[in-house]
Scaffold this motif. Structure first.
Motif, mmCIF file in Angstrom:
data_model
loop_
_atom_site.group_PDB
_atom_site.id
_atom_site.type_symbol
_atom_site.label_atom_id
_atom_site.label_comp_id
_atom_site.label_asym_id
_atom_site.label_seq_id
_atom_site.Cartn_x
_atom_site.Cartn_y
_atom_site.Cartn_z
ATOM 1 N N SER A 79 0.853 -1.185 0.000
ATOM 2 C CA SER A 79 0.000 0.000 0.000
ATOM 3 C C SER A 79 0.892 1.238 0.000
ATOM 4 C CB SER A 79 -0.911 -0.010 1.235
ATOM 5 O OG SER A 79 -1.834 1.060 1.187
ATOM 6 N N ASN A 80 0.284 2.363 0.295
ATOM 7 C CA ASN A 80 0.986 3.621 0.476
ATOM 8 C C ASN A 80 0.520 4.233 1.781
ATOM 9 O OD1 ASN A 80 2.677 4.361 -1.988
ATOM 10 N ND2 ASN A 80 0.749 3.711 -2.926
ATOM 11 N N LEU A 81 1.405 4.951 2.436
ATOM 12 C CA LEU A 81 1.069 5.578 3.705
ATOM 13 C C LEU A 81 -0.174 6.451 3.568
ATOM 14 C CD1 LEU A 81 1.972 5.907 6.626
ATOM 15 C CD2 LEU A 81 3.389 7.827 5.895
ATOM 16 N N ILE A 82 -0.242 7.225 2.483
ATOM 17 C CA ILE A 82 -1.371 8.105 2.193
ATOM 18 C C ILE A 82 -2.047 7.586 0.928
ATOM 19 C CG2 ILE A 82 -2.062 10.481 1.657
ATOM 20 C CD1 ILE A 82 -0.874 10.111 4.488
ATOM 21 N N PHE A 83 -3.372 7.417 0.964
ATOM 22 C CA PHE A 83 -4.092 6.827 -0.163
ATOM 23 C C PHE A 83 -4.384 7.795 -1.315
ATOM 24 C CE2 PHE A 83 -5.955 4.158 3.454
ATOM 25 C CZ PHE A 83 -4.898 3.263 3.411
ATOM 26 N N PRO A 84 -4.685 9.079 -1.068
ATOM 27 C CA PRO A 84 -4.953 9.985 -2.189
ATOM 28 C C PRO A 84 -3.716 10.215 -3.059
ATOM 29 C CG PRO A 84 -6.009 10.810 -0.229
ATOM 30 C CD PRO A 84 -5.109 9.681 0.197
ATOM 31 N N ARG A 85 -3.965 10.387 -4.329
ATOM 32 C CA ARG A 85 -2.937 10.570 -5.345
ATOM 33 C C ARG A 85 -2.459 12.025 -5.381
ATOM 34 N NH1 ARG A 85 -2.849 7.039 -8.952
ATOM 35 N NH2 ARG A 85 -5.065 6.559 -8.739
ATOM 36 N N SER A 86 -1.185 12.218 -5.716
ATOM 37 C CA SER A 86 -0.671 13.564 -5.970
ATOM 38 C C SER A 86 0.419 13.472 -7.033
ATOM 39 C CB SER A 86 -0.112 14.214 -4.691
ATOM 40 O OG SER A 86 1.039 13.535 -4.244
ATOM 41 N N ARG A 87 0.663 14.584 -7.715
ATOM 42 C CA ARG A 87 1.694 14.607 -8.758
ATOM 43 C C ARG A 87 3.087 14.405 -8.164
ATOM 44 N NH1 ARG A 87 0.320 16.646 -13.781
ATOM 45 N NH2 ARG A 87 -1.710 17.639 -13.903
ATOM 46 N N ASP A 88 3.285 14.951 -6.963
ATOM 47 C CA ASP A 88 4.582 14.840 -6.311
ATOM 48 C C ASP A 88 4.390 15.026 -4.806
ATOM 49 O OD1 ASP A 88 4.289 17.641 -5.872
ATOM 50 O OD2 ASP A 88 5.326 18.071 -7.739
ATOM 51 N N GLU A 89 5.463 14.869 -4.069
ATOM 52 C CA GLU A 89 5.372 14.965 -2.619
ATOM 53 C C GLU A 89 4.997 16.368 -2.150
ATOM 54 O OE1 GLU A 89 8.072 14.055 1.338
ATOM 55 O OE2 GLU A 89 8.822 13.477 -0.634
ATOM 56 N N LYS A 90 5.435 17.379 -2.871
ATOM 57 C CA LYS A 90 5.140 18.765 -2.475
ATOM 58 C C LYS A 90 3.647 19.061 -2.490
ATOM 59 C CE LYS A 90 9.533 20.599 -4.045
ATOM 60 N NZ LYS A 90 10.230 21.344 -5.084
ATOM 61 N N SER A 91 2.923 18.449 -3.419
ATOM 62 C CA SER A 91 1.485 18.722 -3.516
ATOM 63 C C SER A 91 0.640 17.747 -2.686
ATOM 64 C CB SER A 91 1.037 18.700 -4.981
ATOM 65 O OG SER A 91 1.314 17.450 -5.575
ATOM 66 N N LEU A 92 1.283 16.854 -1.960
ATOM 67 C CA LEU A 92 0.569 15.905 -1.114
ATOM 68 C C LEU A 92 0.100 16.601 0.164
ATOM 69 C CD1 LEU A 92 -0.281 13.040 -0.244
ATOM 70 C CD2 LEU A 92 2.044 12.733 0.613
ATOM 71 N N GLU A 93 -1.168 16.470 0.481
ATOM 72 C CA GLU A 93 -1.719 17.051 1.711
ATOM 73 C C GLU A 93 -1.617 16.019 2.830
ATOM 74 O OE1 GLU A 93 -5.526 19.026 1.137
ATOM 75 O OE2 GLU A 93 -5.105 19.018 -1.026
ATOM 76 N N TYR A 94 -0.409 15.791 3.284
ATOM 77 C CA TYR A 94 -0.132 14.744 4.266
ATOM 78 C C TYR A 94 -0.966 14.915 5.540
ATOM 79 C CZ TYR A 94 2.348 11.795 7.556
ATOM 80 O OH TYR A 94 2.644 10.853 8.500
ATOM 81 N N ASP A 95 -0.948 16.108 6.119
ATOM 82 C CA ASP A 95 -1.657 16.333 7.385
ATOM 83 C C ASP A 95 -3.159 16.125 7.269
ATOM 84 O OD1 ASP A 95 0.722 16.868 8.676
ATOM 85 O OD2 ASP A 95 0.579 19.031 8.379
ATOM 86 N N ALA A 96 -3.703 16.387 6.092
ATOM 87 C CA ALA A 96 -5.144 16.237 5.895
ATOM 88 C C ALA A 96 -5.569 14.770 5.847
ATOM 89 C CB ALA A 96 -5.573 16.938 4.608
#
Length: 199
Positions: free
Chosen positions: A152-169
């Protein structure tokens, strides 16, 4: 899809054979998928995930990168950061669709049941297949069947790159599902990978 990449071609022959192409890995392990998780257990997991992820079910992303048969006791749980790609691309899965596939009886292209689809073995990652080959190579070198490892992945929602990932959300809501996977798989090792060093 059978073309070996530059990294693979630079490997010694025995390592190339261990990693294999998508078709050779699929052929080699197709008969081993028989050790499946009980469907009732998979359905219970999917119901749990749908309940806990209800606010993000229609967001582009994916819960498991491995098939439903990996929802049973296993030695390893493989985790990346999050699914890559364009979250606005309608051809990419939503979280809801990824859960639906875990309990689907339909066949994917190539004759693999959607419930056993493995993103590291069966998917086509245009321009990003080096990661797929590396993951298959690593798992094989560790003596693991890539189709039998819960992934799996730690965060399920997709993002173009790590910078645009809303980790805290997303971290807390995704963690509830990971806890359930950990309860089911009871891995000896959680194997993580990514480009960002621990801070």
């Amino acid at each position: 899809m059978n073309r070996r990449g530059d990294d693979l071609e630079r490997m010694p022959r025995e390592q190339q054979d261990a990693c294999g192409t998508v078709d050779s890995v699929t052929r080699a392990v197709r008969g081993k998928i028989g050790t499946t998780a009980p469907m009732a257990g998979v359905e219970a997991f999917v119901a749990f995930a749908r309940q806990h992820l209800h606010d993000i079910l229609d967001v582009s992303g994916q819960v498991l990168y491995s098939g439903a048969s990996t929802l049973r006791q296993g030695d390893v749980y493989l985790l990346g950061l999050n699914p890559g790609g364009d979250p606005g691309n309608p051809d990419l899965l939503t979280i809801r669709q990824s859960l639906d596939r875990l309990v689907s009886n339909e066949l994917a292209p190539g004759g693999v049941p959607w419930s056993e689809w493995n993103s590291y073995v069966h998917a086509t990652w245009k321009g990003r297949d080096t990661l797929q080959r590396r993951i298959r190579w690593l798992l094989t070198r560790l003596g693991l069947d890539p189709l039998a490892v819960a992934a799996s992945n730690l965060i399920f929602p997709r993002s173009r790159d790590e910078k645009s990932l809303e980790y805290d959300a997303y971290a807390d809501v995704c963690w509830a599902v990971h806890k359930r996977v950990l309860e089911i798989v009871r891995p000896r090792v959680v194997l993580t990978y990514g480009n960002t060093p621990y801070r």
